[in-house]
Structure formats: structure tokens, C-alpha cells
Enzyme design. Sequence first.
Site, PDB file in Angstrom:
ATOM      1  CB  CYS A 163      -0.942  -0.005   1.201  1.00  0.00           C
ATOM      2  SG  CYS A 163      -2.260  -1.238   1.069  1.00  0.00           S
TER       3      CYS A 163
ATOM      4  CG  ASP B  74      -6.466  -2.276  -1.895  1.00  0.00           C
ATOM      5  OD1 ASP B  74      -5.334  -2.218  -2.418  1.00  0.00           O
ATOM      6  OD2 ASP B  74      -6.811  -1.558  -0.952  1.00  0.00           O
TER       7      ASP B  74
ATOM      8  CE  LYS C 207      -4.339   2.445  -0.353  1.00  0.00           C
ATOM      9  NZ  LYS C 207      -5.273   2.775   0.742  1.00  0.00           N
TER      10      LYS C 207
ATOM     11  CG  HIS D 159      -9.226  -8.545 -16.461  1.00  0.00           C
ATOM     12  ND1 HIS D 159      -9.555  -9.042 -17.701  1.00  0.00           N
ATOM     13  CD2 HIS D 159      -8.469  -7.446 -16.692  1.00  0.00           C
ATOM     14  CE1 HIS D 159      -9.040  -8.285 -18.645  1.00  0.00           C
ATOM     15  NE2 HIS D 159      -8.369  -7.299 -18.059  1.00  0.00           N
ATOM     16  CB  SER D 160      -4.748 -11.992 -15.917  1.00  0.00           C
ATOM     17  OG  SER D 160      -5.083 -12.698 -17.108  1.00  0.00           O
TER      18      SER D 160
ATOM     19  CG  ASP E 174     -12.158   2.001   4.786  1.00  0.00           C
ATOM     20  OD1 ASP E 174     -10.961   2.196   4.505  1.00  0.00           O
ATOM     21  OD2 ASP E 174     -12.652   2.301   5.874  1.00  0.00           O
TER      22      ASP E 174
END
Length: 327
Positions: free
Chosen positions: A14, A67, A17, A139-140, A50
Site C-alpha cells: 500500500c 484493492d 498508493k 481478470h489478468s 473504505d
Amino acid sequence: MALRLTQFAHGGGCACKIPPGELEQVVAGLARTPRDPHGALLVGLETGDDAAVVRLREGLALVATTDFFPPVVDDAYDWGRIAAANALSDVYAMGGTPVVALNLLGWPRDRLPLELVSEVLRGGLDIATEAGCHLAGGHSVDDPEPKYGLAVTGVVDPAKLLRNSTGVAGVPLSLTKPLGLGVLNNRHKATGDTFPEAIAVMTTLNRDAARAAVDAGAVCATDVTGFGLLGHLHKLARASGVTAVLDSSAVPYLDGARESAAAGYVSGGTRRNLDWVAPHVDFVADADALLLADAQTSGGLLVAGEVPGAPVVGELVPRRDHTVVVR
């Protein structure tokens, strides 16, 4: 020589970000109500909470979040577990229950073996299974930098919803996980040193803490992730129209966190956090501001209220000149 996933990422977890100040500028003015919506939007962009929450019917609302981030540790399986726990945390931070999730994967297929992908996905699946959450595809993309996370859909009773905008003066603040994840992860990336306690903390679901908070009657909470304790505390206090008084001596830290910070293993994300939040903080006490702003990955819940087993680290008081006072 063993392959190190963290060396394929410009940052980790994180801490990658977009800085909070920049992000708020980007999303300003983007809220809009669609024609004939299928439900009432209870939580949207306004307070930087959130997750999004939409009321479907009486007693039932949908919680939606996503995320993902580059490797925060070198072990592919652990990275998958950490990323999944972190994504699920946003649902728990709203007082909800995750129901179904989708994998989000970016992979440099010409640089890293596909066998590692299976380990990442296995880690995510194990955490989702522990949470009682379906993990159904995803998904990739072929990406120069490895990234992994989840898009998560959950449910919540609107009457038991936790928001970052509902704090009131006179209520204590509880923190359910220790700080220091950012500096320990940054040290791991730089040196290869491993920290099993940090792995254990990052892979612990915030499920039980959220249930305890709701059962205790809490209505205000957020999770502590990339913007650090000070950043998330500022957002909560600002949204609630109060000031948060933080007792720096009561804040728990992981073993080795203070030493790692003193040795300089502080991420750029943490320094940007402090630059952003410093004008809103009154440092009455001599506290380690960088550790309080440390960019956490899969951190704990910050709850306005007492949570059994969690330390009380401060209180909410009527609004003052600053949103946060550190004493």
C-alpha cells in the site's frame, strides 16, 4: 540465487498508493447520481471511505471495493494471502461480510515464471476461503510490473454500517493491529530480512475485529492502510467534524519497527503521507511522526469505540484548530 519478487516492483504494498492529496484532487467532482438507480447510494466518494455502499432493500445493502498492489514480500504465496486479506479488509471496515471476489492480476510473463502466478492465486484463494468468500475468476493483463489484488462484493445491514463520518466527541479510539508494517516491508525489500510476525499480522483477517466493533455498538471505523495511522485518522476526524486526540505512548508497534525506522527503512509513500497530513496535526508530544504516518499494508481497524482485546489509543473530542492532536 533465489528470485526475489520485490525486486520487480518500484515500491511495495500500500506504500505504492497515489499520495492522498493528489488523489483527492483527481476524484474531486466525480460523484454523480445515475438516472433510475437500482438502489440508494449510502456511501460514495464524499468522505473517502473504505468502500461504496448501496442500499438494495430494507435491511440489506451491497458493499463494493477493490484493492491491488505490487509485491510486498518475496514469497509468492504470502503475497497472495496479504493482498487478498487487504482487499477483504475494506468490506470489514464497513461492518460488512464479503460474499464474492474476483482476482485482479498483472504479470510480466516474459520476465517471471508462470509457476509463481499459481502460488499467488493459491494464496488469495486460501484467504478468501477462510473468509467464507467465493473467489470466482477475475481478470489478468500482461504487465511490466507484477500486481495482484481482488475486487470484492459484500453485504451489510445498513443499521450496522460502519462509516468514517459518524464519529462523535467523547468516544475512545481503538486500534486492532500494531503499526510498523511499512518499515519492516521496506527493510525486507532492501535487505531480504524476513519478519514472520509481520506476515502473520498482514494475513490476519479483520473479520473478528469488525464483528467485535459492531457487537460493541460502534458506528464509526476505517482500516489503516496506505495513508498511515495519521492519514486515516485525519480523514475520519475531518469527515466526522471532530478532532482526534492520539496518545502516542499507547500505540502498539511490531518488534523491530522502531529500529528499522531509525535505520532509514522508510518508504517514499510514508514520507508523502507525513507531508500531506502534517498541516492538520498538532504535535504536542515528541512522537515519531514517520512511524505514525507509516504506510501500512493490510493493517488493522481504527474504531471509534472500545473493541475487546484492542488497545485504546486516543479519543474523539469537539473540533479544534487541527483534526489530529498527538500527545
